[in-house]
Design an enzyme around this catalytic site. Structure first.
Site: not given
Lengths: 489, 96
Positions: A77, A153, A177
Site C-alpha cells: 500500500k 482505503s 481499511s
C-alpha cells in the site's frame, strides 16, 4: 489458470522442484498487471526493473532453508514507505516523493523473507475514505464488477490480490481499511491487534488506531504473511513487546467447543438482508463444526462512528501538520512568504476529504471545544472498549458481517460524507477497542458481489481468530470463486 | 449545540494552515456543521465517571538510552526537498 491460484505452500514446492522460478512468478505479476490494470487501476507505481533483477538474484540462491514466502510477488500500500521507491499516499502533495530514505519495518521484514515487491498500491488519499474514490490519481475498481468500488482505503491492496496481479499484499487499517475492501473484493484481510505490527514507516493517519495487516486469497496464506510482519520494534514506541505465537501451529485445530458471540447490533436494521443471511448461514456452518454461538450486545456500537471521526480526525490534523512543503512533497509556486507557502502548498496538495478531516480535527482540538468533542470521544472510546472486554470474558471470538452492504457503485455516495462514514460502522469499533479483526469471504449478493464475514479476537489472540477463519473457509467454497475479469479487451 | 459560523471555519482553516476560498468556506461550513451535529449524539451518554482512553495497550512511558546512532546523512535528508541551497532547506522570507 494463474500461478497465483496455487497456495503459498504449493508454490514453494514448485520452486523447490524447479518446476517454476521466482522470475516466472514475477513475470506472471507484470503480465497480469499489463492485461488488467487498465481496468482495475490498483497500482500507482511499478518497480519492474528492480523486481526482475531481484528475482534473478533469488533464482541463483541455494534452494535449501528458504523462507515460506521466498520469491513471492507482493504489493505494498502506498502509505508504507519504501526506500528509493515512490511513496505518494495517493496524494498530489507527495506526487514528487520519489526517493524515500528508508524502508518501513514491515518492508525490511519482508525483505528478510525474500519476497519481491512488485509496486505500490492505490488507496484513498492518506487512507481517508471507504471507496478509493478519494485517490488523487484514479479510483481503483472492483475486479468483480468494475462499475463498483473496491472499498477503501486499502482498495488497491484488496483489488490487486482479487485480480491476481500479485500473490498477496499489505494494507493498513484505521477504521476498517483492510477488512472492508477485503470484504468488497472477496479476499482475506486482517487487522492485527494494535501494537502487534510496527508502524515505523507507515505514514501516520491516526496513530492510536493505525495498524498494518496482510491481504491474501486464503486464510493459511494470511497466517503466514502475518507471521512475517509481527514483532516488537524499538523504532515504534507503541509496538508491543510480547511473545509471538506460531499462528500456523494452531490453525488446523478446528473449532469444536469454540464459543462465538454474535452482537445483535451487527445484525440489526441497516444490515442488508442478503448480508445478514450470509452471516446466519456461516453461523450454521460453525454449529456443524461443533462451535456454539449466542447473541450478545455491544451496546455502545452505535456511538463508534461519531467517536471515531472525532478521534481519528483530531489525530490526523496533528499528523498531517508535517506536510508543510519544506522538507519533501510539493511546494506551491504562488507564495511570497512563509505562512502563505504553508497554506497554499497544503491547499493545493490535499484533496477535499483530507481537508475536511483536518478541519474537523483542528476544530475538535481547538481552544474551547477540546473537552466537548475530543475528550468526550475518548471517554466514549473507553465505553466501547469495555463492551468488548465484557463479551470476551465469556466468549472466544466475535462474529458478524464486515460491512452492512456489499460494494456500492462508483459515484453513488461520494458526495455524502456521513453516509460514506457509516459504511465502516461494523469495523470501526474494533479499532477503537484495539482488538484484532479480519474478513473472510462468506457468500455473494444476488448481483454477484462478495460478502465478508468479520471475525474479531481478543487482544493478541490472532491465533484463535485465524483458526476460526480457517475452519470456516475449509468448510465452504466461497473463496474458490474467482472474478471473471477478462483483460482480453 | 453546534451551528458553526463561516467566521469559525475561516479561523479553523487558519489554525490548520489551509487557504480556503469563499466558495469552499460555504461548502465546508455546511459539511462540518452536519458532521459535528452528528458527533453530538455522543452527548446522549453520561460519561461523568468514565476515564478517557488515549491508548488501548497498557503501556507506560517507553524510554531508550539517549545515544547517538547512525541515521540518514545530511545530503540524503535534502534529497526530496522542493527547494534547497548550500546544504539547507530554502524557504520564502519569514520576516516582512
Amino acid at each position: 489458470m494463474s500461478l497465483f491460484d496455487y497456495t503459498l505452500k504449493q508454490l514453494q514446492d514448485k520452486l523447490h522442484n524447479k518446476e517454476i522460478t521466482v522470475s516466472d512468478l514475477v513475470a506472471e505479476s507484470y503480465k497480469r498487471i499489463n492485461a488488467v490494470d487498465d481496468q482495475v487501476k490498483a497500482f500507482l507505481t511499478l518497480d519492474e526493473e528492480r523486481a526482475k533483477a531481484r528475482a534473478e538474484e533469488l533464482d541463483q540462491q541455494d534452494g535449501d532453508a528458504r523462507s515460506l514466502l521466498y520469491g513471492l510477488p507482493i504489493g505494498i500500500k502506498d502509505n508504507i514507505v519504501t526506500k528509493g521507491l515512490r511513496t505518494t499516499c495517493a496524494s498530489q502533495f507527495l506526487d514528487n516523493f520519489t526517493d524515500p530514505l528508508y524502508d518501513a519495518t514491515v518492508v525490511e521484514k519482508l525483505d528478510k523473507e525474500n519476497t519481491v515487491t512488485i509496486g505500490k498500491l492505490n488507496m484513498d488519499e492518506f487512507a481517508m475514505g471507504s471507496s478509493n474514490e478519494n485517490s488523487s490519481y484514479s479510483a481503483t475498481r472492483n475486479p468483480w464488477n468494475t462499475d463498483y468500488v473496491p472499498g477503501g482505503s486499502s482498495g488497491g491492496s484488496a483489488a490487486a490480490v482479487a485480480a491476481k496481479e500479485v500473490f498477496f499484499s499489505l494494507g493498513s487499517d484505521t477504521g476498517g481499511s483492510i477488512r472492508q475492501p477485503a470484504a468488497f473484493c472477496g479476499v482475506v484481510g486482517s487487522k492485527p491487534t494494535y501494537g502487534l505490527v510496527s508502524r515505523f514507516g507507515l505514514v501516520a493517519f491516526a496513530s492510536s488506531l493505525d495498524q498494518i495487516g496482510p491481504i491474501t486469497r486464503t486464510v493459511e496464506d494470511n497466517a503466514h504473511l502475518m507471521q512475517a510482519i509481527v514483532g516488537h520494534d524499538p523504532m515504534d514506541a507503541t509496538s508491543a513487546d510480547i511473545d509471538i505465537p506460531n499462528y500456523t501451529e494452531t490453525l488446523y485445530q478446528g473449532v469444536k467447543g469454540l464459543k462465538i458471540a454474535v452482537p445483535s447490533e451487527y445484525l440489526s436494521e441497516g444490515v442488508d438482508p442478503e448480508v445478514k443471511q450470509a452471516v446466519l448461514d456461516a453461523l450454521k456452518v460453525y454449529e456443524d463444526l461443533g462451535a456454539t454461538w449466542e447473541e450478545v450486545s455491544l451496546p455502545h456500537s452505535r456511538y463508534a462512528v461519531a467517536a471515531y471521526y472525532l478521534l481519528s480526525s483530531s489525530e490526523a490534523s496533528a499528523n498531517l501538520a508535517r506536510f508543510d512543503g519544506v522538507r519533501y512533497g510539493v511546494r506551491s509556486q504562488q507564495a511570497d512568504n512563509m505562512m502563505d507557502m504553508f497554506k497554499r502548498s497544503r491547499s493545493e496538495g490535499f484533496g477535499d476529504e483530507v481537508k475536511r478531516r483536518i478541519m474537523l480535527g483542528t476544530f475538535a482540538l481547538s481552544s474551547g471545544y477540546y473537552d466537548a468533542y475530543y475528550k468526550k470521544a475518548q471517554k466514549v472510546r473507553t465505553l466501547i472498549k469495555n463492551d468488548f472486554e465484557k463479551v470476551f470474558e465469556e466468549y472466544d471470538v466475535i462474529v458478524g458481517p464486515t460491512t452492512p452492504t456489499p460494494a456500492f457503485k462508483v459515484g453513488e455516495i461520494i458526495d455524502d460524507p456521513l453516509t460514506m462514514y457509516t459504511n465502516d460502522i461494523l469495523t470501526i469499533p474494533v479499532n477503537l477497542a484495539g482488538v484484532p479483526g479480519m474478513s473472510v469471504p462468506c457468500g455473494f449478493s444476488s448481483d454477484g458481489l462478495p460478502i465478508g464475514l468479520q471475525i474479531i479476537g481478543k487482544h493478541f489472540d490472532e491465533a484463535t481468530m485465524l483458526r476460526t477463519a480457517y475452519a470456516f473457509e475449509q468448510a465452504t467454497d466461497h473463496h474458490k470463486k474467482q472474478p471473471e475479469l477478462g483483460g482480453a479487451n | 449545540m453546534s451551528n458553526i459560523s463561516k467566521e469559525q471555519v475561516r479561523h479553523v482553516a487558519h489554525l490548520a494552515r489551509l487557504a480556503i476560498s469563499d466558495e469552499e468556506v460555504e461548502k465546508m461550513t455546511k459539511q462540518l456543521d452536519d458532521i459535528i451535529h452528528y458527533a453530538e449524539s455522543l452527548n446522549e451518554l453520561n460519561t461523568e465517571d468514565v476515564e478517557p482512553t488515549t491508548h488501548v495497550l497498557d503501556l507506560k512511558n517507553v524510554m531508550r538510552k539517549d545515544e547517538p546512532r547512525k541515521w540518514i546523512e545530511k545530503e540524503d535528508a535534502l534529497k526530496n526537498a522542493p527547494d534547497k541551497q548550500d546544504g539547507q532547506f530554502r524557504v520564502p522570507s519569514i520576516l516582512e
